[in-house]
Design a protein around this motif. Structure first.
Motif, PDB file in Angstrom:
ATOM      1  N   ARG A  99       0.927  -1.077   0.189  1.00 32.45           N
ATOM      2  CA  ARG A  99       0.338   0.255   0.092  1.00 32.45           C
ATOM      3  C   ARG A  99       0.773   0.740   0.160  1.00 32.45           C
ATOM      4  N   ASP A 102       2.642   1.815  -3.658  1.00 36.32           N
ATOM      5  CA  ASP A 102       0.970   2.406  -3.776  1.00 36.32           C
ATOM      6  C   ASP A 102       0.923   3.966  -4.338  1.00 36.32           C
ATOM      7  N   GLN A 103       0.923   4.131  -3.009  1.00 36.02           N
ATOM      8  CA  GLN A 103       0.729   5.518  -2.592  1.00 36.02           C
ATOM      9  C   GLN A 103       1.981   6.189  -2.976  1.00 36.02           C
ATOM     10  N   SER A 106       1.496   7.120  -6.638  1.00 38.58           N
ATOM     11  CA  SER A 106       0.027   7.754  -6.861  1.00 38.58           C
ATOM     12  C   SER A 106       0.606   9.338  -7.014  1.00 38.58           C
ATOM     13  N   VAL A 107       1.825   9.043  -6.406  1.00 41.13           N
ATOM     14  CA  VAL A 107       1.624  10.933  -6.184  1.00 41.13           C
ATOM     15  C   VAL A 107       3.348  11.882  -6.094  1.00 41.13           C
TER      16      VAL A 107
END
Length: 492
Positions: A99, A102-103, A106-107
């Motif tokens: 996770r 992923d974060q 994504s940013v």
């Protein structure tokens, strides 16, 4: 109003006034915040990923700086600071790390030139496909991807290994220079679109790979220089044809295992310099070197050779049941070879003869690394064999350094050391790494006396006896080792 309650009027330019970008009080000025964004991003790129991301809480200006900085994404640096509860398991840690990745992806909108991803990614391969596709768009140059797996068993109780199939988008990544893989499977290389056009270093461990894919890699990857195949499954016959290839590391098991390689042929490699094999590989691996005019380093060559052919010179066993080695006429000599590593049982007279014949093939040899192996059922070899042998071209003009690992001072290995000392005219150093069980002052003095240094052919030779306390890996002699390669992870 009492004097104690009056406010002092600030004078412009006084020390009590905090200019823009500075903090007042006793902490001193915040000079770092005065730096331009591009310089701050460069500083953040040098920090571990968690420390870089934490700077976002400093102020509104810092909130998004880390997302534009060049990033090294390392999954090993992602771990929870909060102490987990008793119910927390390694699987929970893996899910939390996934996770977090992923974060981050994504940013983060800046480049990611290097990345190290390690985990049990087979549980959720969809996420991993997305990660690798994003990395290819962010200019990834150095990618280490280690996909661990849980041990799984089928009905016949044999272990079944699973591999992560890499997405095809990775093949067309033009920025990729170094790729390290564990427990992966390469997709078929596309014929219409160039694959790995700038890839120079390819290291694969416990990876599914067939002969055809290996051939395509060498054919289509015109920049490929260094290849390492460590216990890769599916390979049988490797044919090397590449104008760019510089080195090949091949470490495989015996024919009883699925990762066995039976044949290696260097057909046409005009810039090839280094061939590194596991210590006993030539017991079951047939090696043929046809065209490698710049080859400088070769090892390990065990003397229990199944078949080794170098041009017109061939070492091979006569029969399977009578493994005596025969040597055809030495019609081909490799003048380019400078470094040789061998593994030998000096107590075996036939292996001692192979050593002597092998050294004839390399007249310009400068460095010789000898790993001494002893029989389970020791017996006395011909202690006078080396005294009867004449000099060699490499001993007359070129050999400067000799290392003998596992030296015990028996009549046979001591005889070889004395042979080198007596014949090598330009020898500078001989290092004898001795077994710790033999290391006593009286024993050392006795060895020094028996070496007969007063009769050495080289006046500048220095003989060093060292206590071999540590296991020396078979590739540690050279600097082309795969550094920081993770060991296989046991079942959770």
């Amino acid at each position: 109003m009492p004097a104690s309650t009056k406010r002092k009027e600030r004078v412009p330019g006084s020390k009590s006034e905090a200019p823009s970008g500075r903090r007042g009080g006793g902490d001193g000025p915040d000079l770092i915040s005065l730096l331009p964004d591009d310089l701050l991003s460069s500083i953040l790129s040098l920090l571990p990923i968690k420390d870089s991301a934490r700077t976002s809480v400093l102020s509104t200006r810092w909130r998004h700086l880390w997302t534009t900085a060049s990033l090294h994404l390392d999954s090993d640096h992602l771990h929870r600071n909060k102490r987990p509860s008793a119910s927390w398991t390694p699987r929970h840690q893996e899910a939390w790390r996934a996770r977090a990745i992923d974060q981050i992806l994504s940013v983060h909108c800046g480049p990611i030139p290097t990345s190290h991803l390690s985990g049990y990614f087979l549980d959720n391969p969809t996420n991993v496909d997305t990660w690798l596709e994003i990395l290819t768009r962010k200019g990834i140059r150095d990618l280490s991807f280690f996909c661990h797996y849980e041990r799984r068993f089928v009905e016949d109780a044999e272990e079944q290994q699973c591999f992560y199939r890499l997405p095809s988008s990775l093949l067309t990544c033009n920025s990729l220079i170094t790729l390290k893989l564990t427990n992966c499977q390469l997709p078929e290389l596309p014929r219409s679109v160039p694959a790995f056009v700038n890839l120079r270093n390819l290291f694969m461990q416990f990876t599914a790979l067939c002969d055809g894919t290996f051939h395509d890699l060498l054919s289509y990857c015109r920049s490929l220089q260094h290849v390492a195949l460590i216990h890769c499954t599916g390979l049988r016959s490797l044919h090397v044809r590449s104008r760019s290839l510089d080195s090949l590391v091949l470490k495989c098991s015996s024919p009883d295992y699925t990762d066995s390689v039976e044949e290696l042929i260097i057909e046409d490699a005009p810039n090839f310099r280094c061939l590194m094999l596991r210590e006993n590989a030539l017991e079951y691996l047939q090696v043929e070197i046809l065209n490698a005019p710049k080859m400088e380093l070769f090892g390990f060559v065990c003397m229990d050779i199944k078949r080794l052919k170098m041009g017109g010179t061939c070492f091979e066993a006569t029969t399977f049941y009578e493994p005596n080695r025969t040597v055809s006429s030495l019609s081909t000599r490799m003048h380019s070879l400078k470094t040789l590593a061998i593994s030998v049982i000096f107590d075996d007279d036939s292996e001692a003869e192979v050593v002597y014949d092998l050294l004839k093939c390399f007249p310009c040899l400068e460095t010789l690394d000898v790993r001494i192996v002893f029989l389970d059922d020791p017996h006395d070899g011909d202690s006078g064999y080396w005294e009867r042998q004449g000099s060699l071209d490499c001993l007359d003009c070129h050999l400067e350094s000799v290392t003998m690992k596992g030296f015990e001072g028996q009549s046979t290995d001591l005889g070889f050391a004395k042979f080198i000392i007596a014949k090598a005219r330009v020898l500078k150093e001989m290092t004898l790494l001795c077994a710790s069980t033999n290391w006593r002052r009286e024993w050392v003095e006795n060895i020094q006396q028996q070496l007969c240094l007063e009769k050495s052919a080289s006046p500048a030779v220095e003989v060093v006896l060292m206590k071999d306390q540590y296991r020396i890996d078979e590739f540690s002699t050279w600097n082309l080792v795969i550094n920081d390669w993770p060991q296989p992870v046991e079942a959770r």
